[in-house]
Design an enzyme around this catalytic site. Structure first.
Site, PDB file in Angstrom:
ATOM      1  N   ASP A  60       0.861  -1.172   0.000  1.00  0.00           N
ATOM      2  CA  ASP A  60       0.000   0.000   0.000  1.00  0.00           C
ATOM      3  C   ASP A  60       0.907   1.234   0.000  1.00  0.00           C
ATOM      4  O   ASP A  60       1.836   1.334   0.810  1.00  0.00           O
ATOM      5  CB  ASP A  60      -0.904   0.011   1.241  1.00  0.00           C
ATOM      6  CG  ASP A  60      -2.004   1.050   1.130  1.00  0.00           C
ATOM      7  OD1 ASP A  60      -3.140   0.668   0.794  1.00  0.00           O
ATOM      8  OD2 ASP A  60      -1.712   2.236   1.382  1.00  0.00           O
ATOM      9  N   ASN A 115      -1.976  13.407  -4.341  1.00  0.00           N
ATOM     10  CA  ASN A 115      -3.127  13.829  -5.147  1.00  0.00           C
ATOM     11  C   ASN A 115      -3.603  15.216  -4.742  1.00  0.00           C
ATOM     12  O   ASN A 115      -3.921  16.053  -5.595  1.00  0.00           O
ATOM     13  CB  ASN A 115      -4.275  12.825  -5.006  1.00  0.00           C
ATOM     14  CG  ASN A 115      -4.125  11.627  -5.929  1.00  0.00           C
ATOM     15  OD1 ASN A 115      -3.504  11.724  -6.983  1.00  0.00           O
ATOM     16  ND2 ASN A 115      -4.692  10.506  -5.533  1.00  0.00           N
ATOM     17  N   HIS A 160      -4.255  14.761  -9.629  1.00  0.00           N
ATOM     18  CA  HIS A 160      -4.387  13.342  -9.945  1.00  0.00           C
ATOM     19  C   HIS A 160      -3.389  12.880 -11.008  1.00  0.00           C
ATOM     20  O   HIS A 160      -3.014  11.695 -11.026  1.00  0.00           O
ATOM     21  CB  HIS A 160      -5.818  13.037 -10.405  1.00  0.00           C
ATOM     22  CG  HIS A 160      -6.814  13.106  -9.287  1.00  0.00           C
ATOM     23  ND1 HIS A 160      -6.919  12.138  -8.327  1.00  0.00           N
ATOM     24  CD2 HIS A 160      -7.740  14.049  -8.967  1.00  0.00           C
ATOM     25  CE1 HIS A 160      -7.875  12.455  -7.456  1.00  0.00           C
ATOM     26  NE2 HIS A 160      -8.388  13.618  -7.827  1.00  0.00           N
ATOM     27  N   ASP A 165      -1.214   9.604 -10.639  1.00  0.00           N
ATOM     28  CA  ASP A 165      -1.117   8.557 -11.659  1.00  0.00           C
ATOM     29  C   ASP A 165       0.340   8.241 -11.975  1.00  0.00           C
ATOM     30  O   ASP A 165       0.708   7.073 -12.200  1.00  0.00           O
ATOM     31  CB  ASP A 165      -1.840   8.979 -12.935  1.00  0.00           C
ATOM     32  CG  ASP A 165      -3.355   8.947 -12.787  1.00  0.00           C
ATOM     33  OD1 ASP A 165      -3.839   8.409 -11.770  1.00  0.00           O
ATOM     34  OD2 ASP A 165      -4.052   9.464 -13.682  1.00  0.00           O
ATOM     35  N   ASP A 189      -4.472   2.352  -4.554  1.00  0.00           N
ATOM     36  CA  ASP A 189      -3.011   2.400  -4.413  1.00  0.00           C
ATOM     37  C   ASP A 189      -2.503   1.133  -3.734  1.00  0.00           C
ATOM     38  O   ASP A 189      -1.494   1.152  -3.039  1.00  0.00           O
ATOM     39  CB  ASP A 189      -2.579   3.645  -3.627  1.00  0.00           C
ATOM     40  CG  ASP A 189      -3.147   3.677  -2.213  1.00  0.00           C
ATOM     41  OD1 ASP A 189      -4.125   2.952  -1.941  1.00  0.00           O
ATOM     42  OD2 ASP A 189      -2.619   4.434  -1.375  1.00  0.00           O
ATOM     43  N   ARG A 225      12.303  -7.666   2.076  1.00  0.00           N
ATOM     44  CA  ARG A 225      12.782  -6.620   2.995  1.00  0.00           C
ATOM     45  C   ARG A 225      13.955  -5.849   2.384  1.00  0.00           C
ATOM     46  O   ARG A 225      14.038  -4.631   2.508  1.00  0.00           O
ATOM     47  CB  ARG A 225      13.183  -7.260   4.322  1.00  0.00           C
ATOM     48  CG  ARG A 225      13.273  -6.296   5.480  1.00  0.00           C
ATOM     49  CD  ARG A 225      13.523  -7.021   6.787  1.00  0.00           C
ATOM     50  NE  ARG A 225      12.414  -7.884   7.170  1.00  0.00           N
ATOM     51  CZ  ARG A 225      11.306  -7.440   7.744  1.00  0.00           C
ATOM     52  NH1 ARG A 225      11.150  -6.156   7.987  1.00  0.00           N
ATOM     53  NH2 ARG A 225      10.354  -8.295   8.073  1.00  0.00           N
TER      54      ARG A 225
END
Length: 318
Positions: free
Chosen positions: A189, A197, A202, A206, A232, A252
């Site tokens: 995430d 944004n 936006h 993107d 996302d 990691r």
């Protein structure tokens, strides 16, 4: 065995004589030329092949070339050849027919797709011949592949989309052979995505999504599947090439390569990511839904801690 050429009109002849109302053979030849198709038969006692010109054109073979069936099979890709032989044997044994789409590599090196429709001719209760039609469906196949690509891939990032992640992984039963060998599910995430944004718009967001997707593909070329499954949020499936501990260490170590700033309109946009990883049980059996929930819990644990952090499902469960 040699081919027998069944007379027909060559699609490449350049001249099409008027149709004769009492000449169905000529009518068939002209119609077949329009659809890149031809008729064929194989005598089962001698394995002698008979083709109309349309079949020769599909294979890119000379009308004057003499080939036996074994040589013809070399045109087929390995997978298509195996399926053809399986369906052919069953049709002969049962006196039935079959249909399939086969990929071939023509004499000139071109890869083509053709649709084969076959039936069995029976004589005195025994199969004596196979016969049917072959049609070049390469363009149709390419259109279908393009439509499938549009349906299964995310338009912005080029990765697999949520629908493909569902069909290829999440919706599969635990005993599905397609799940064999899966070593880990990793969920990512992007951190601070809403702020990007809000501050830059936006289009900048993107650019971050596309950049992160590109880095995932480059950083994990061995991944079985990488998908954008939400705004996302991304999912990655890794094979069991090594131990769970080794897979965790790999992710990691590589996560830092994912979170460098993205350059957009001469500005450096901050890019961060949290990740959660989950592993199948010791027996290697994969329950997709359970694995997803474990990885999702690990992901949210990583987000609570903040930073570019990876958490494991084992850590969360303790």
């Amino acid at each position: 065995m040699k081919h027998a050429i069944i007379p027909s009109l060559s699609a490449a002849s350049g001249s099409v004589p008027p149709l004769a109302a009492d000449n169905p053979a000529q009518l068939y030849a002209q119609a077949a030329a329009l659809t890149a198709m031809g008729a064929w038969s194989c005598d089962l006692a001698t394995q002698a092949l008979s083709w109309t010109e349309g079949v020769f054109h599909i294979f890119g073979a000379s009308l004057h070339r003499q080939m036996d069936r074994r040589e013809t099979l070399e045109f087929y890709t390995e997978e298509s050849r195996a399926l053809l032989e399986q369906l052919r044997s069953r049709a002969i044994a049962e006196g039935s027919g079959f249909s399939m789409e086969a990929q071939i590599v023509r004499a000139d090196g071109q890869r083509r797709w053709m649709r084969i429709n076959a039936a069995v001719r029976m004589e005195q209760g025994r199969a004596s011949a196979l016969y049917g039609m072959k049609q070049d469906v390469t363009e149709e196949r390419l259109r279908w592949e393009r439509l499938r690509e549009l349906a299964e891939n995310d338009a912005l990032t080029g990765l697999a989309n949520r629908a493909r992640f569902q069909s290829d992984f999440l919706d599969r039963p635990t005993d599905d052979p397609a799940l064999t060998g899966i070593g880990a599910l990793v969920l990512f995430d992007m951190n601070g995505f809403k702020a990007v944004n809000d501050m830059w718009g936006h289009a900048a967001g993107d650019a971050c999504l596309a950049g992160f997707a590109r880095r995932l593909s480059i950083t994990f070329p061995e991944a079985r599947l990488i998908a954008r499954i939400g705004g996302d949020e991304f999912a990655m499936i890794l094979d069991r090439g090594s131990s769970s501990a080794a897979l965790e260490m790999t992710v990691r170590h590589r996560i830092n390569a994912l979170v460098l700033p993205v350059v957009w309109q001469n500005q450096q946009l901050p890019l961060g990511a949290s990740a959660g990883i989950a592993f199948p049980g010791p027996d290697g059996k994969v329950d997709p839904e359970a694995l997803f929930h474990e990885a999702d819990a690990a992901l949210y644990a990583a987000k609570r801690h903040g930073g570019n952090r990876l958490c494991t499902a084992e850590t969360v469960s303790r």
